[in-house]
Design an enzyme around this catalytic site. Structure first.
Site, PDB file in Angstrom:
ATOM      1  N   CYS A  79       0.824  -1.204   0.000  1.00 49.05           N
ATOM      2  CA  CYS A  79       0.000   0.000   0.000  1.00 49.05           C
ATOM      3  C   CYS A  79       0.866   1.266   0.000  1.00 49.05           C
ATOM      4  O   CYS A  79       1.436   1.614  -1.026  1.00 49.05           O
ATOM      5  CB  CYS A  79      -0.994  -0.054   1.161  1.00 49.05           C
ATOM      6  SG  CYS A  79      -2.396   1.061   0.976  1.00 49.05           S
ATOM      7  N   HIS A 169      -3.120  -5.272   1.571  1.00 48.14           N
ATOM      8  CA  HIS A 169      -2.488  -5.553   2.861  1.00 48.14           C
ATOM      9  C   HIS A 169      -2.504  -7.053   3.178  1.00 48.14           C
ATOM     10  O   HIS A 169      -3.384  -7.529   3.894  1.00 48.14           O
ATOM     11  CB  HIS A 169      -3.229  -4.810   3.980  1.00 48.14           C
ATOM     12  CG  HIS A 169      -3.092  -3.342   3.919  1.00 48.14           C
ATOM     13  ND1 HIS A 169      -2.102  -2.672   4.595  1.00 48.14           N
ATOM     14  CD2 HIS A 169      -3.804  -2.399   3.270  1.00 48.14           C
ATOM     15  CE1 HIS A 169      -2.214  -1.381   4.364  1.00 48.14           C
ATOM     16  NE2 HIS A 169      -3.238  -1.185   3.556  1.00 48.14           N
ATOM     17  N   GLU A 171      -0.738  -8.585   5.214  1.00 47.40           N
ATOM     18  CA  GLU A 171      -0.484  -8.757   6.651  1.00 47.40           C
ATOM     19  C   GLU A 171      -1.767  -8.772   7.473  1.00 47.40           C
ATOM     20  O   GLU A 171      -1.751  -9.146   8.644  1.00 47.40           O
ATOM     21  CB  GLU A 171       0.470  -7.665   7.161  1.00 47.40           C
ATOM     22  CG  GLU A 171      -0.115  -6.289   7.339  1.00 47.40           C
ATOM     23  CD  GLU A 171      -0.259  -5.456   6.067  1.00 47.40           C
ATOM     24  OE1 GLU A 171      -0.605  -4.270   6.189  1.00 47.40           O
ATOM     25  OE2 GLU A 171      -0.038  -5.984   4.952  1.00 47.40           O
TER      26      GLU A 171
END
Length: 188
Positions: A79, A169, A171
């Site tokens: 991002c 994202h 994560e």
């Protein structure tokens, strides 16, 4: 294997947890002195690219990180991290590392309310979850950039030499395949 995670702002802890689950040791880069330690790879997390770029310069970390990326250190950028790497930001005069030969559009999907989740094909990884939060996308790529994923006709993941850049994202999801792919970049 030791991975340095830029920890001046943004979603860095989530990256650390996944990388540690995969057996990597993580260190946080918060100040210039942190750059003096040895590490094998770098994570530029999501967050606010303008704030991160400003802080990296104010903390005198920018030049060293730019040099490490230019010298081939593997980097995972998500991002805001992708915006930091981009050679050009189409809807903003600011640019930072300029190491990734792409044109990125900031906040391409709108503000926070434009955030969304999809599962889509990623080259070499199959179907992966993708969480987009105030996400950019890549408007165009130069020769040598490998497009890894597209969503809705927009490029959302690329690899260029030592750089893996994503609009979304990984994560924030339980799927480990993107971080595994990043760690495999060290093997060649």
């Amino acid at each position: 294997m030791k991975i340095a995670v830029v920890a001046v702002q943004g979603a860095f802890i989530e990256h650390e947890k996944i990388l540690e689950k995969l057996g990597a040791e993580c260190v946080e880069l918060r100040k210039k002195e942190d750059l003096e330690q040895e590490y094998d790879g770098l994570v530029l997390p999501g967050g606010e690219s303008t704030v991160q770029g400003k802080l990296l310069k104010e903390l005198d970390m920018y030049d060293k990180l730019k040099e490490q990326i230019a010298q081939g250190m593997p980097v995972l950028a998500t991002c805001a991290g992708m915006i930091l790497l981009a050679e050009k930001v189409g809807n903003d005069e600011r640019s930072y590392f300029k190491s990734l030969p792409v044109v990125v559009k900031r906040n391409a999907y709108g503000r926070q309310l434009g955030s969304f989740y999809v599962e889509s094909e990623m080259k070499g990884m199959g179907i992966v979850p993708m969480t987009f939060i105030r996400a950019p996308y890549i408007e165009s790529v130069s020769e040598g950039v490998d497009v890894l994923a597209q969503v809705g006709g927009h490029i959302v993941a690329v690899r260029y030499k030592n750089q893996l850049a994503l609009s979304f994202h990984p994560e924030l999801d339980q799927n480990l395949s993107i971080h595994q792919y990043f760690l495999q970049m060290f093997a060649g």
